[in-house]
Motif scaffolding. Structure first.
Motif, PDB file in Angstrom:
ATOM      1  N   ARG A   9       0.831  -1.220   0.000  1.00  0.00           N
ATOM      2  CA  ARG A   9       0.000   0.000   0.000  1.00  0.00           C
ATOM      3  C   ARG A   9       0.861   1.264   0.000  1.00  0.00           C
ATOM      4  O   ARG A   9       0.399   2.328  -0.382  1.00  0.00           O
ATOM      5  CB  ARG A   9      -0.892  -0.035   1.254  1.00  0.00           C
ATOM      6  N   GLY A  52      -3.980   6.666  -5.919  1.00  0.00           N
ATOM      7  CA  GLY A  52      -5.329   6.895  -5.445  1.00  0.00           C
ATOM      8  C   GLY A  52      -6.064   7.945  -6.259  1.00  0.00           C
ATOM      9  O   GLY A  52      -7.244   7.815  -6.551  1.00  0.00           O
ATOM     10  N   HIS A  53      -5.360   9.010  -6.642  1.00  0.00           N
ATOM     11  CA  HIS A  53      -6.015  10.112  -7.344  1.00  0.00           C
ATOM     12  C   HIS A  53      -5.825  10.047  -8.855  1.00  0.00           C
ATOM     13  O   HIS A  53      -6.729  10.390  -9.610  1.00  0.00           O
ATOM     14  CB  HIS A  53      -5.465  11.449  -6.847  1.00  0.00           C
ATOM     15  N   PHE A  54      -4.655   9.620  -9.284  1.00  0.00           N
ATOM     16  CA  PHE A  54      -4.269   9.875 -10.676  1.00  0.00           C
ATOM     17  C   PHE A  54      -4.226   8.629 -11.540  1.00  0.00           C
ATOM     18  O   PHE A  54      -3.681   8.644 -12.632  1.00  0.00           O
ATOM     19  CB  PHE A  54      -2.926  10.619 -10.707  1.00  0.00           C
TER      20      PHE A  54
ATOM     21  N   HIS B  54     -11.104  10.800  -8.660  1.00  0.00           N
ATOM     22  CA  HIS B  54     -10.542  11.474  -7.491  1.00  0.00           C
ATOM     23  C   HIS B  54      -9.676  12.675  -7.874  1.00  0.00           C
ATOM     24  O   HIS B  54      -8.742  13.045  -7.151  1.00  0.00           O
ATOM     25  CB  HIS B  54      -9.751  10.485  -6.644  1.00  0.00           C
ATOM     26  N   GLN B  84      -6.029  17.189  -6.506  1.00  0.00           N
ATOM     27  CA  GLN B  84      -6.627  15.914  -6.134  1.00  0.00           C
ATOM     28  C   GLN B  84      -7.840  16.180  -5.265  1.00  0.00           C
ATOM     29  O   GLN B  84      -7.871  17.143  -4.497  1.00  0.00           O
ATOM     30  CB  GLN B  84      -5.616  15.025  -5.397  1.00  0.00           C
ATOM     31  N   ALA B  85      -8.847  15.315  -5.406  1.00  0.00           N
ATOM     32  CA  ALA B  85      -9.972  15.369  -4.487  1.00  0.00           C
ATOM     33  C   ALA B  85      -9.515  14.824  -3.140  1.00  0.00           C
ATOM     34  O   ALA B  85      -8.500  14.126  -3.052  1.00  0.00           O
ATOM     35  CB  ALA B  85     -11.125  14.540  -5.046  1.00  0.00           C
ATOM     36  N   LEU B  86     -10.260  15.116  -2.105  1.00  0.00           N
ATOM     37  CA  LEU B  86      -9.849  14.589  -0.801  1.00  0.00           C
ATOM     38  C   LEU B  86     -10.241  13.127  -0.665  1.00  0.00           C
ATOM     39  O   LEU B  86      -9.730  12.426   0.193  1.00  0.00           O
ATOM     40  CB  LEU B  86     -10.449  15.422   0.325  1.00  0.00           C
ATOM     41  N   SER B  87     -11.136  12.651  -1.521  1.00  0.00           N
ATOM     42  CA  SER B  87     -11.398  11.223  -1.584  1.00  0.00           C
ATOM     43  C   SER B  87     -10.259  10.573  -2.361  1.00  0.00           C
ATOM     44  O   SER B  87      -9.503  11.258  -3.034  1.00  0.00           O
ATOM     45  CB  SER B  87     -12.721  10.968  -2.314  1.00  0.00           C
ATOM     46  N   GLY B  88     -10.143   9.263  -2.248  1.00  0.00           N
ATOM     47  CA  GLY B  88      -9.213   8.540  -3.111  1.00  0.00           C
ATOM     48  C   GLY B  88      -7.801   8.466  -2.606  1.00  0.00           C
ATOM     49  O   GLY B  88      -6.939   7.857  -3.228  1.00  0.00           O
ATOM     50  N   GLY B  89      -7.521   9.073  -1.473  1.00  0.00           N
ATOM     51  CA  GLY B  89      -6.145   9.047  -0.977  1.00  0.00           C
ATOM     52  C   GLY B  89      -5.830   7.789  -0.242  1.00  0.00           C
ATOM     53  O   GLY B  89      -4.681   7.473  -0.018  1.00  0.00           O
TER      54      GLY B  89
END
Lengths: 359, 89
Positions: A9, A52-54, B54, B84-89
């Motif tokens: 992770r 997570g974002h990209f 995200h 970046q959105a605050l979700s997805g981290g």
């Protein structure tokens, strides 16, 4: 065995083998989720990131991880209007990455939401396998573990690169004898007890958690299924259900490199609980093609243990003696005697998605 | 001209620096940005041309997440920030 790569992770953790054990060396892509890795005999390493974002990214190293370069990722074609296709056509994760040892430059990538991709240039470009993507059953595949369906196992026949066996969660086992130009749904005998009675043996809805093929006897196929443990002696055409104690539920399976009858599993309490039975960790080993299983517990925690080993979280090396496994709670264990005794390598890694031996 | 800037988090992964591009619709502005930084496109949009789940855009003081208002006009002097959105981290 020089190195072990942990896809975690929080980065790609590299362990080195020395003094009879495994030791922390360094972390590549620190802080970023790594879903899986692959290596070839010439020192190339691949690492699939799941930012997570990209989005999903793929990196390749030509020098065993000293330097990395971002390369292309598999991309889905534009999705046509189709009310019968519930899945997005957007790459969400590279779930498995397999190097064809016989064809220089060729890799297969199994992805979520269910596309199988091939590269013939070491990952610089990727092509969706349209034949498998177009089978009518594909629109009925559904998520297992993740919201969307995915391919987590691609087994390449050791002598015949055109012979491929693919495991889909949830979509059964598919075989090709022509390099992926056509596919056949196989897996007679796989059983999904959680389905309505008249659907339990439907080959197209089976939730295969992990599929591995013996390198020396490609007819011997081992499957850890949502419903249990299955073994095939005819190249995945038909399977026999096995009943290891204390549980047949699990995700990971590894097969010995030269002995097709010898395989390892890491059971957990089914279905949604997913912790070791009685909170005591064990590895189940069979030496006789599944007639008997022996629970190997030495060196593993036998109380208050919540570790779950994901489908790519157990690996065996080319000798068949050394095994490594990593858990969702960040434990890493190593064995150098075929899984009879285990030693703790680390108790505080990030959640581990995949482990692999590397030269 | 539209002023375009990026979160530092994005700059960690892919080369992109604040720049000015000609005004136009959001789709046109983004296309001009991707001409300068081709590798950036895959970090912001999916292969279906949608804004990543995200990723968030700030157009002046309007936050955009999810469906991309591709035809929205960004006038000269507008600011577009990619974050970046605050979700997805």
């Amino acid at each position: 065995m020089n190195r072990v790569l942990l896809s975690t992770r929080k980065g790609l953790v590299e362990l080195s083998g020395r003094d009879g054990g495994l030791h922390y060396d360094k972390t590549h892509f620190i802080g970023d989720p790594v879903s899986v890795t692959a290596t070839d005999a010439e020192g190339r390493w691949w690492a699939a990131l799941n930012l997570g974002h990209f989005g999903t990214k793929l990196h390749r190293s030509e020098d065993r991880g000293r330097t990395w370069r971002e390369i292309a990722v598999p991309a889905y074609p534009e999705k046509p209007e189709d009310p019968d296709d519930p899945n997005t056509w957007t790459l969400q994760q590279i779930w498995c990455l397999e190097v064809d040892p016989k064809v220089p430059g060729r890799l297969w990538a199994g992805t979520i939401p269910g596309g199988l991709f091939r590269s013939d240039d070491y990952g610089d470009s990727w092509v969706l396998n349209e034949a498998l993507w177009s089978v009518p059953e594909r629109k009925g595949w559904f998520g297992g573990g993740y919201d969307q369906p995915g391919i987590h196992s691609v087994a390449i026949h050791p002598q015949d690169s055109n012979h491929l066996t693919v495991g889909v969660s949830c979509g059964g086992v598919w075989k090709s004898h022509d390099g992926g130009d056509s596919w056949t749904l196989v897996g007679e005998g796989l059983r999904a007890a959680f389905m309505p009675e008249d659907m339990q043996f439907n080959k197209a809805i089976q939730d295969v958690h992990r599929l591995v093929v013996s390198p020396t006897d490609p007819n011997r196929v081992w499957v850890q299924h949502h419903n249990g443990v299955f073994v095939s002696s005819d190249g995945a055409e038909t399977f026999t259900e096995l009943e290891p104690e204390p549980s047949a539920f699990g995700f990971a399976v590894a097969v010995h490199p030269t002995d097709p009858d010898r395989a390892w599993f890491v059971p957990g309490k089914k279905d949604e609980f997913r912790y070791p039975v009685d909170l005591a960790m064990l590895v189940n080993r069979t030496n006789d093609a599944g007639k008997r299983f022996t629970a190997q517990r030495e060196g593993l925690p036998q109380e208050a243990c919540f570790d779950l080993v994901y489908r790519h979280g157990l690996a065996v090396d080319d000798t068949g003696d050394r095994l490594v496994m990593g858990s969702t709670t960040g434990n890493v264990w190593f064995s150098d005697d075929g899984g009879s005794r285990w030693q703790s390598v680390s108790t505080h890694m990030p959640p581990i998605y995949a482990v692999a031996f590397a030269e | 001209m539209v002023e375009v800037s990026f979160t530092q988090n994005l700059q960690r992964h892919v080369e992109c620096h604040a720049l000015q591009v000609a005004d136009g619709t959001l789709a046109e502005v983004l296309e001009r940005v991707f001409e300068v930084y081709p590798a950036l496109k895959d970090y912001v949009l999916t292969e279906q041309g949608e804004l990543r789940k995200h990723v968030m855009l700030a157009i002046d003081q309007q936050l955009v997440q999810g469906a991309l208002p591709a035809r929205q006009r960004l006038n000269s002097g507008s600011r577009l920030h990619v974050m970046q959105a605050l979700s997805g981290g």
